[in-house]
Motif scaffolding. Structure first.
Motif, mmCIF file in Angstrom:
data_model
loop_
_atom_site.group_PDB
_atom_site.id
_atom_site.type_symbol
_atom_site.label_atom_id
_atom_site.label_comp_id
_atom_site.label_asym_id
_atom_site.label_seq_id
_atom_site.Cartn_x
_atom_site.Cartn_y
_atom_site.Cartn_z
ATOM 1 N N ALA A 59 0.724 -1.534 -0.126
ATOM 2 C CA ALA A 59 -0.047 0.249 -0.370
ATOM 3 C C ALA A 59 0.789 1.529 -0.158
ATOM 4 O O ALA A 59 0.030 2.407 -1.070
ATOM 5 C CB ALA A 59 -0.878 0.516 1.134
ATOM 6 N N ASN A 60 1.905 1.569 0.430
ATOM 7 C CA ASN A 60 2.704 2.304 0.895
ATOM 8 C C ASN A 60 3.539 2.658 -0.720
ATOM 9 O O ASN A 60 3.456 3.630 -0.947
ATOM 10 C CB ASN A 60 3.755 2.067 1.522
ATOM 11 N N ARG A 62 2.367 1.967 -3.767
ATOM 12 C CA ARG A 62 1.325 2.195 -5.171
ATOM 13 C C ARG A 62 0.586 3.019 -4.051
ATOM 14 O O ARG A 62 -0.760 3.499 -4.614
ATOM 15 C CB ARG A 62 0.354 0.914 -4.705
ATOM 16 N N GLN A 63 0.397 3.538 -3.015
ATOM 17 C CA GLN A 63 -0.286 4.315 -2.908
ATOM 18 C C GLN A 63 -1.330 4.257 -2.616
ATOM 19 O O GLN A 63 -2.886 4.981 -3.398
ATOM 20 C CB GLN A 63 0.136 5.582 -3.704
ATOM 21 N N VAL A 64 -2.127 3.298 -1.782
ATOM 22 C CA VAL A 64 -3.075 2.530 -1.859
ATOM 23 C C VAL A 64 -3.422 3.270 -0.280
ATOM 24 O O VAL A 64 -2.958 2.353 0.942
ATOM 25 C CB VAL A 64 -3.646 1.017 -2.430
ATOM 26 N N ALA A 65 -4.628 3.535 -0.098
ATOM 27 C CA ALA A 65 -5.635 4.231 1.080
ATOM 28 C C ALA A 65 -6.128 1.790 1.405
ATOM 29 O O ALA A 65 -6.613 1.563 1.434
ATOM 30 C CB ALA A 65 -6.776 4.691 1.375
ATOM 31 N N LEU A 66 -5.924 2.296 2.819
ATOM 32 C CA LEU A 66 -6.248 0.689 3.479
ATOM 33 C C LEU A 66 -7.110 1.588 5.171
ATOM 34 O O LEU A 66 -6.961 2.307 5.443
ATOM 35 C CB LEU A 66 -5.449 -0.089 3.945
ATOM 36 N N VAL A 67 -8.666 0.672 4.779
ATOM 37 C CA VAL A 67 -9.111 0.726 5.962
ATOM 38 C C VAL A 67 -9.190 -0.580 6.899
ATOM 39 O O VAL A 67 -9.360 -1.459 6.830
ATOM 40 C CB VAL A 67 -10.615 0.901 5.533
ATOM 41 N N PRO A 68 -8.126 -0.007 8.504
ATOM 42 C CA PRO A 68 -8.341 -1.489 9.234
ATOM 43 C C PRO A 68 -9.660 -2.007 9.326
ATOM 44 O O PRO A 68 -10.664 -0.771 9.754
ATOM 45 C CB PRO A 68 -7.450 -0.895 9.863
ATOM 46 N N SER A 69 -10.179 -3.319 9.303
ATOM 47 C CA SER A 69 -11.764 -3.773 9.660
ATOM 48 C C SER A 69 -12.051 -5.339 11.181
ATOM 49 O O SER A 69 -10.868 -6.007 10.434
ATOM 50 C CB SER A 69 -11.740 -3.893 8.471
ATOM 51 N N ASN A 172 3.995 2.506 8.328
ATOM 52 C CA ASN A 172 5.332 2.712 7.400
ATOM 53 C C ASN A 172 6.135 1.261 7.177
ATOM 54 O O ASN A 172 6.945 0.658 6.154
ATOM 55 C CB ASN A 172 7.083 3.420 7.878
ATOM 56 N N GLY A 173 4.759 -0.227 7.978
ATOM 57 C CA GLY A 173 5.552 -1.738 7.375
ATOM 58 C C GLY A 173 6.451 -1.749 8.069
ATOM 59 O O GLY A 173 6.548 -3.644 8.422
ATOM 60 N N GLU A 174 6.849 -1.321 9.414
ATOM 61 C CA GLU A 174 7.596 -2.042 10.397
ATOM 62 C C GLU A 174 6.687 -2.970 11.577
ATOM 63 O O GLU A 174 5.157 -2.257 11.630
ATOM 64 C CB GLU A 174 8.398 -0.796 10.833
ATOM 65 N N LEU A 175 7.352 -3.897 12.116
ATOM 66 C CA LEU A 175 6.366 -4.506 12.944
ATOM 67 C C LEU A 175 6.800 -4.583 14.248
ATOM 68 O O LEU A 175 7.496 -4.528 14.460
ATOM 69 C CB LEU A 175 6.602 -6.558 12.966
ATOM 70 N N LEU A 176 5.794 -4.396 14.802
ATOM 71 C CA LEU A 176 6.637 -3.976 16.321
ATOM 72 C C LEU A 176 5.862 -4.641 17.275
ATOM 73 O O LEU A 176 4.446 -4.832 17.306
ATOM 74 C CB LEU A 176 5.656 -2.307 16.637
ATOM 75 N N GLU A 177 6.988 -5.073 18.318
ATOM 76 C CA GLU A 177 5.626 -5.385 19.259
ATOM 77 C C GLU A 177 6.133 -4.786 20.746
ATOM 78 O O GLU A 177 7.024 -4.354 21.178
ATOM 79 C CB GLU A 177 6.985 -6.644 19.576
ATOM 80 N N LEU A 178 4.513 -4.561 21.163
ATOM 81 C CA LEU A 178 5.098 -2.580 21.909
ATOM 82 C C LEU A 178 4.381 -3.541 23.337
ATOM 83 O O LEU A 178 3.396 -4.140 23.060
ATOM 84 C CB LEU A 178 3.484 -1.904 21.531
ATOM 85 N N ILE A 453 -0.983 6.375 4.416
ATOM 86 C CA ILE A 453 -2.172 5.682 3.718
ATOM 87 C C ILE A 453 -3.214 4.513 4.640
ATOM 88 O O ILE A 453 -3.610 3.940 4.213
ATOM 89 C CB ILE A 453 -1.264 3.986 3.246
ATOM 90 N N LEU A 454 -3.305 4.522 5.920
ATOM 91 C CA LEU A 454 -3.429 3.846 6.810
ATOM 92 C C LEU A 454 -4.914 4.803 7.263
ATOM 93 O O LEU A 454 -4.795 6.309 7.774
ATOM 94 C CB LEU A 454 -3.485 3.633 7.847
ATOM 95 N N ASN A 455 -6.386 4.994 7.377
ATOM 96 C CA ASN A 455 -7.208 5.367 7.109
ATOM 97 C C ASN A 455 -7.652 6.768 6.987
ATOM 98 O O ASN A 455 -8.062 7.679 7.539
ATOM 99 C CB ASN A 455 -8.124 4.856 8.182
ATOM 100 N N PRO A 456 -7.262 7.457 6.056
ATOM 101 C CA PRO A 456 -6.865 8.643 5.637
ATOM 102 C C PRO A 456 -8.130 8.946 6.124
ATOM 103 O O PRO A 456 -9.530 8.424 5.220
ATOM 104 C CB PRO A 456 -6.489 8.088 3.591
ATOM 105 N N GLY A 457 -8.873 10.385 5.802
ATOM 106 C CA GLY A 457 -9.958 10.919 6.244
ATOM 107 C C GLY A 457 -10.751 10.729 7.825
ATOM 108 O O GLY A 457 -11.901 11.515 8.026
#
Lengths: 461, 461
Positions: A59-60, A62-69, A172-178, A453-457
């Motif tokens: 998505a980053n 290709r500049q595609v917006a994603l909606v986590p669901s 940004n595509g990084e996997l985080l273990e918080l 790219i994440l949930n724009p708007g």
């Protein structure tokens, strides 16, 4: 264009389940708000964190917006895909990954329902105490996204209190273990906390480590009828000082009318403008005695006109249905929803001002209130008149919401207590957060999600 | 240069109290670490948030580094000013601003001591439950900066749980009112949470709204002697399942030796390698009965060799002194301190590995352990041999800390449980946080503090 992007995605994530049928696009493209026509590009159903990460990286590029669901039970439009976004559904990532009795942690994938979490905790003799009506459909990922509250906040706090760790794919595509399940960890910024309540605009939550606790002690449920608004605050103060409250919920006679018409059973004879469902620890006879004494004092003071105590679990469930059935009973009417919060001490003055405001603003409309007095949280549902077009109704409600937002700003409240901002409340964010705060929030968003790219708007215009 | 900057500051903030005497520079330029020579530019003692804001704006324009400063009881060098920074001391901003009984919120300035907060809460019949040995000197602002934990975390959580609102001057000079005391607020990123634990690198905390709670029920205090390390975990599991713990602290025979030499009274005859101070609710006879039964079971299992229950408050205080007096008793020896955390379930394997590591690494040095088993938090203090130069001692300890950090990374732990990273642990941040997390943290820092004027060199290299 669309096809080449999806072909590229499929090539990069072999085996990714991707839905493109119109019925699926409609199903996955909307949440419970029903205000925006669903129009996603497609629906991706990844099976693990690696697939989520691959999608976010694609998505980053290709500049595609994603909606986590998640369960799409949201009421703020946070999971709506109305502008050609790819829906990233966590639905297939719904497993319990582990349980540790020493840490009292349950490790789950983000797409697990709240109900399944309750069941898993119960199997281990423990409790996950966050609870609310949508439990059967909503998911932990969505609960994290809005810091979901519900009916036990007065006792157990919001979702935030119960998250010991989050696995997240950042924008940004990084996997985080918080935080990784630690009780104490003072090693830099707590990005886990930042993620909670960020409505899918900073990262995609793919997993969580949930704290569990001891099951609640036996409780008693009481329904009360109250003659006027001020009595609400008085009875809350009285009950909080005498009993160990597990919940203290209120609703109005208008709410009661709808929930009774929707099949709930009348449980009390009195007909009063306000009702309370209170639940409190009843471990011993003296607890029940204390509840009776508090009730009698409320009656003597003129704050309570009638009440009933559930004699068994079935009766308790029937009392709870009067409160928990409200949202469902109103849904067919497509109400306009406000979900506001104040400091508890600010409520009496605000309630009076708001009641006058609503009476002026909605003379010909039914306004249904209910909420959580102990958290300072009011839900205000406005029902459209039968003969009013939806666009006209919405425009009118939006004008009133601006007045409500102004009143909230004066009283130090929040335009969203637990639903989030999403699309529904983004025009009013500035009533709750200062320009300086919003500028910082935008800056933080850019750090996590440089290409937006994440949930724009959502959240921001 | 120096003078012109300070003259400019004085011109902009008329009436600002500014200290430049050498004794003041030394006093305000260091914390409890004593590893860096204090060398501040000057010490500013603002009297309100407006003065703090003016100082931060001046610092941005003149590129002067600021060190926010509370009680300087920190153990990570977070409040050290060793490189010509201006110390921004909150010392004069130490008032209680208000209390609301309905909200149960105490509003304070950031420079108030923890002890004064305890007193203010008690005056209103309520409790601020975060507590630890430095209570008389440490300040709420500093507690927020490190998300201070202490001896009641097993019951009440860390500082984070008790902050309902923060007033902050961000690094960019903006005054922020974060969350404003609301119980529920799902309106964008919770910057209050981000601020907690950020060690003065994002903003200067100038005020806080603290949640208060009901006073704890009457408690009993028990001292236990344990024959081996594994017994620690077993006794914790046993006690947690049977009693309502308010605290569960442990220390070793080496720690006991120091605290006895420092004037504490021996309270138990047995001489064992491990000791526990446990505090638990004792509301009724049956609670005390349950504690006795748990104790007897621990003895039968061979986990407990001796124990004593305090018969009155003075005896309880004497038992507590054995644990709380440790840090003070070691201070003259200038110990090297580690403050690490693990998931509780990871502790047994880690403890064995660490014990072997420390025996190998510090053959000729005394190592003093103590900590909070219920939070997975260990404090490891290494005492220098009498004949070793400090530089050599420190270099040696740093090498061992790298080994410890590697072990922690393998076991999923944290290099700082509650002291923070500051200067002391910044070389080891990468053992606890991934490169991706650190990059995001740096990005967030730049958003809040674009000119890097707040506590530069702390947390990050």
């Amino acid at each position: 264009m669309t096809e080449s992007r999806l072909a590229d995605l499929t090539a990069r994530v072999p085996g990714l389940r991707l839905l493109t049928e119109l019925t699926d696009l409609i199903h996955y493209g909307r949440d419970w708000t029903r205000r925006w026509g669903p129009a996603p590009l497609a629906v991706a159903l990844p099976s693990d964190a690696a697939e989520v990460q691959a999608i976010v990286r694609w998505a980053n590029e290709r500049q595609v917006a994603l909606v986590p669901s998640g369960g799409r039970t949201g009421l703020s439009g946070g999971a709506v895909a109305a502008r050609g976004e790819l829906v990233l559904s966590l639905q297939r990532m719904n497993r319990v990954l582990g349980f540790d009795a020493t840490d009292r942690l349950l490790e789950v994938e983000a797409g697990i329902t709240l109900h399944a979490v309750h069941e898993a905790a119960r199997e281990h003799g423990l409790l996950y105490p966050v609870d609310f009506g949508a439990r059967g459909s909503c998911t932990i990922g969505g609960n994290v996204a809005t810091n979901a509250g519900g009916i036990r906040v007065v006792r157990h706090g919001t979702t935030r209190e119960w998250i010991a760790g989050l696995t997240v794919v950042a924008g940004n595509g990084e996997l985080l273990e918080l935080n990784r399940g630690l009780v104490k960890n003072s090693s830099g910024y707590d990005l886990r906390q930042l993620m909670i309540g960020s409505e899918g605009t900073l990262g995609v939550v793919v997993g969580a480590q949930l704290k569990l606790t001891d099951p609640s002690p036996p409780a008693q449920t009481m329904l009360l009828a109250l003659p006027h608004m001020d009595a609400l605050m008085e009875v809350f103060g009285l009950f909080r000082s005498r009993l160990k409250l597990q919940a203290f919920e209120f609703f109005t006679d208008v709410a009661l009318k709808h929930v009774l018409a929707h099949g709930a059973q009348r449980a009390i004879d009195a007909s009063e403008p306000y009702y309370v469902v209170a639940e409190y620890d009843a471990l011993e006879d003296r607890d029940e005695q204390a509840a009776l004494l508090a009730f009698e004092e409320g009656v003597r003071e003129g704050w309570i006109s009638d009440g009933v105590i559930a004699q068994n679990e079935a009766q308790a469930a029937a009392l709870w249905r009067l409160r928990e059935g409200i949202t469902e009973s109103l849904a067919p009417r497509k109400p306009y929803k406000n979900d506001i919060a104040l400091r508890i001490s600010a409520m009496p003055a605000f309630l009076h001002e708001m009641q006058a405001l609503l009476a002026r603003a909605y003379p010909q409309m039914e306004v249904v209130w209910f909420g959580h007095i102990g958290d300072g949280n009011l839900h205000i549902n406005v029902l459209p008149p039968e003969d009013m077009a939806q666009a006209e109704f919405l425009a009118h409600c939006e004008r009133v919401t601006r007045l409500l937002a102004d009143a909230l700003q004066r009283h130090g409240g929040s335009i969203s207590a637990e639903h989030g901002i999403g699309l529904v409340k983004r025009a009013y964010l500035d009533s709750t957060r200062s320009a300086a705060e919003i500028a910082l929030m935008r800056g933080v968003r850019t750090v996590f999600d440089p290409h937006g790219i994440l949930n724009p708007g959502k959240l921001f215009e």
